[in-house]
Design an enzyme around this catalytic site. Sequence first.
Site, PDB file in Angstrom:
ATOM      1  N   THR A 187       0.650  -0.664  -0.016  1.00  0.00           N
ATOM      2  CA  THR A 187       0.175   0.083  -0.258  1.00  0.00           C
ATOM      3  C   THR A 187       1.187   1.352  -0.471  1.00  0.00           C
ATOM      4  O   THR A 187       0.773   2.233  -0.489  1.00  0.00           O
ATOM      5  CB  THR A 187      -0.695  -0.312   1.092  1.00  0.00           C
ATOM      6  OG1 THR A 187      -2.021  -1.380   1.008  1.00  0.00           O
ATOM      7  CG2 THR A 187      -1.906   1.324   1.236  1.00  0.00           C
TER       8      THR A 187
ATOM      9  N   TYR B   6      -8.776   0.928  -3.743  1.00  0.00           N
ATOM     10  CA  TYR B   6      -7.172   1.065  -4.416  1.00  0.00           C
ATOM     11  C   TYR B   6      -6.331  -0.211  -4.581  1.00  0.00           C
ATOM     12  O   TYR B   6      -6.939  -0.939  -4.000  1.00  0.00           O
ATOM     13  CB  TYR B   6      -6.599   1.660  -3.651  1.00  0.00           C
ATOM     14  CG  TYR B   6      -5.829   1.035  -1.967  1.00  0.00           C
ATOM     15  CD1 TYR B   6      -6.617   0.598  -0.700  1.00  0.00           C
ATOM     16  CD2 TYR B   6      -4.357   0.148  -2.033  1.00  0.00           C
ATOM     17  CE1 TYR B   6      -6.464  -0.015  -0.124  1.00  0.00           C
ATOM     18  CE2 TYR B   6      -3.836  -0.309  -1.280  1.00  0.00           C
ATOM     19  CZ  TYR B   6      -4.831  -0.587   0.003  1.00  0.00           C
ATOM     20  OH  TYR B   6      -4.523  -1.525   1.428  1.00  0.00           O
TER      21      TYR B   6
ATOM     22  N   LYS C 186       0.319  -7.353  13.324  1.00  0.00           N
ATOM     23  CA  LYS C 186      -0.832  -6.260  12.924  1.00  0.00           C
ATOM     24  C   LYS C 186      -1.864  -7.027  13.588  1.00  0.00           C
ATOM     25  O   LYS C 186      -2.113  -7.632  13.390  1.00  0.00           O
ATOM     26  CB  LYS C 186      -0.763  -6.731  10.781  1.00  0.00           C
ATOM     27  CG  LYS C 186      -1.805  -5.616  10.311  1.00  0.00           C
ATOM     28  CD  LYS C 186      -1.704  -6.113   9.034  1.00  0.00           C
ATOM     29  CE  LYS C 186      -2.908  -4.848   8.360  1.00  0.00           C
ATOM     30  NZ  LYS C 186      -2.717  -4.374   7.028  1.00  0.00           N
TER      31      LYS C 186
ATOM     32  N   GLU D 211      -2.246 -28.556  28.931  1.00  0.00           N
ATOM     33  CA  GLU D 211      -3.252 -28.926  28.457  1.00  0.00           C
ATOM     34  C   GLU D 211      -3.199 -30.625  27.894  1.00  0.00           C
ATOM     35  O   GLU D 211      -4.502 -31.624  27.000  1.00  0.00           O
ATOM     36  CB  GLU D 211      -4.827 -28.656  28.564  1.00  0.00           C
ATOM     37  CG  GLU D 211      -4.969 -28.022  29.480  1.00  0.00           C
ATOM     38  CD  GLU D 211      -6.815 -27.160  29.646  1.00  0.00           C
ATOM     39  OE1 GLU D 211      -7.875 -27.476  29.134  1.00  0.00           O
ATOM     40  OE2 GLU D 211      -6.922 -25.532  28.942  1.00  0.00           O
TER      41      GLU D 211
HETATM   42  N1  GLU Z   1      -3.178  -5.997   1.109  1.00  0.00           N
HETATM   43  C1  GLU Z   1      -1.848  -4.906   0.944  1.00  0.00           C
HETATM   44  C2  GLU Z   1      -0.854  -5.793   1.782  1.00  0.00           C
HETATM   45  O1  GLU Z   1      -0.452  -6.335   2.469  1.00  0.00           O
HETATM   46  C3  GLU Z   1      -2.730  -3.857   1.764  1.00  0.00           C
HETATM   47  C4  GLU Z   1      -1.518  -3.830   3.685  1.00  0.00           C
HETATM   48  C5  GLU Z   1      -1.055  -2.584   3.590  1.00  0.00           C
HETATM   49  O2  GLU Z   1       0.048  -2.088   2.957  1.00  0.00           O
HETATM   50  O3  GLU Z   1      -1.488  -1.654   4.077  1.00  0.00           O
HETATM   51  O4  GLU Z   1       0.345  -5.055   0.522  1.00  0.00           O
END
Ligand code: GLU
Length: 347
Positions: free
Chosen positions: A32, A44, A183, A304
């Site tokens: 991104t 996007y 994340k 367990e």
């Molecule tokens: N799907 C994208 C990726 O991992 C979105 C997440 C991002 O880069 O923030 O490349």
Amino acid sequence: MTFFGETRGRVRRSVAGMSFLPRIRLLATGGTIAGAQTGGERGYKAAAFSVEALVAAVPQLASLAQIEVEQVAAIGSQDMNEAVWLKLAARTEAALAEPEIAGVVITHGTDTMEETAFFLNLVVLSEKPVVLVGAMRPATAISADGPMNLYNAVAVAAQPAARKRGVLVVANDEIHFAREIAKTNTTQVGTFASGHRGLAGLVNAGRLHLYAPPVRRHTAQSDFALAGLVALPRVDIVYSHAGMGRELIDAAVHAGARGLVIAGVGDGNLGAVALAAATDAAKAGVAIVRSSRTGGGVVERNIEIDDDALDFIAADELNPQKARVLLMLGLTRTSDPRALQEMFFAY
Ligand code: GLU
């Protein structure tokens, strides 16, 4: 490869053409941070911009380092895979082997950033800084977070103080260790958290505040090396849930998995039906690692589930996706569950 900085006449401190700024190799994979909106504020496409365009958008980088760029891949990180990891690790090691290179910055999507960072943390045998960076908002979005993240990542990689800390991730003014980062949110810029052992530090507009280095083995002290590695063994992750059957575990074994990571409920648990399937898989020589779907806490041995009797492996603090990375590399060395368990305590 494209050269920025000296070649563009932006390096401020230079004597007779010699720059005092550190040289940083920027390896781009997409994500991104290089994304462009496709219409309105919502949709996007990741990896739309070249790495040259990303660097050109942050001219302040020229006051931090001489930047050389190389496009290794151009993908959303949901498409990251073992082949790209091996290529990226090889390009990282090649860059760091050049004496004049101070560090490497890798642009990467945030979805699988933690897996790539941990993989590199285990195979890149260098003390120089390796810093992954991404963004939650595309480059064309209102208040895009990529430019400052990139600036901060280069600032970290250019600092000798960032050496010997393993692979790092920079985002949202925070510096994370590869082993710790996860994340935790689908869209927010503060998505990354290091819930167990905490942050590697903070970086505020290029100014570093580094905390204690990691205690687990990484990079230069790692026993895993790229040499001779052309592929990684198949390891699947199976997600546990109430009412879980045995079919997905059996299917993974039939598909040729040499290892399975269970994203277990609670402390890495499985219901009786799925446990029977995992037991059969272990008897057939498939390495079974118990991790947790909870997102936090240690999975300990023999709580367990009787790991000693079943020859299972406890993931310790690693989440399922990082346990998969370590298990793939571990299986290139041994299939002995006790030896694999020791790796989960060491890395
Ligand atoms: N799907 C994208 C990726 O991992 C979105 C997440 C991002 O880069 O923030 O490349």
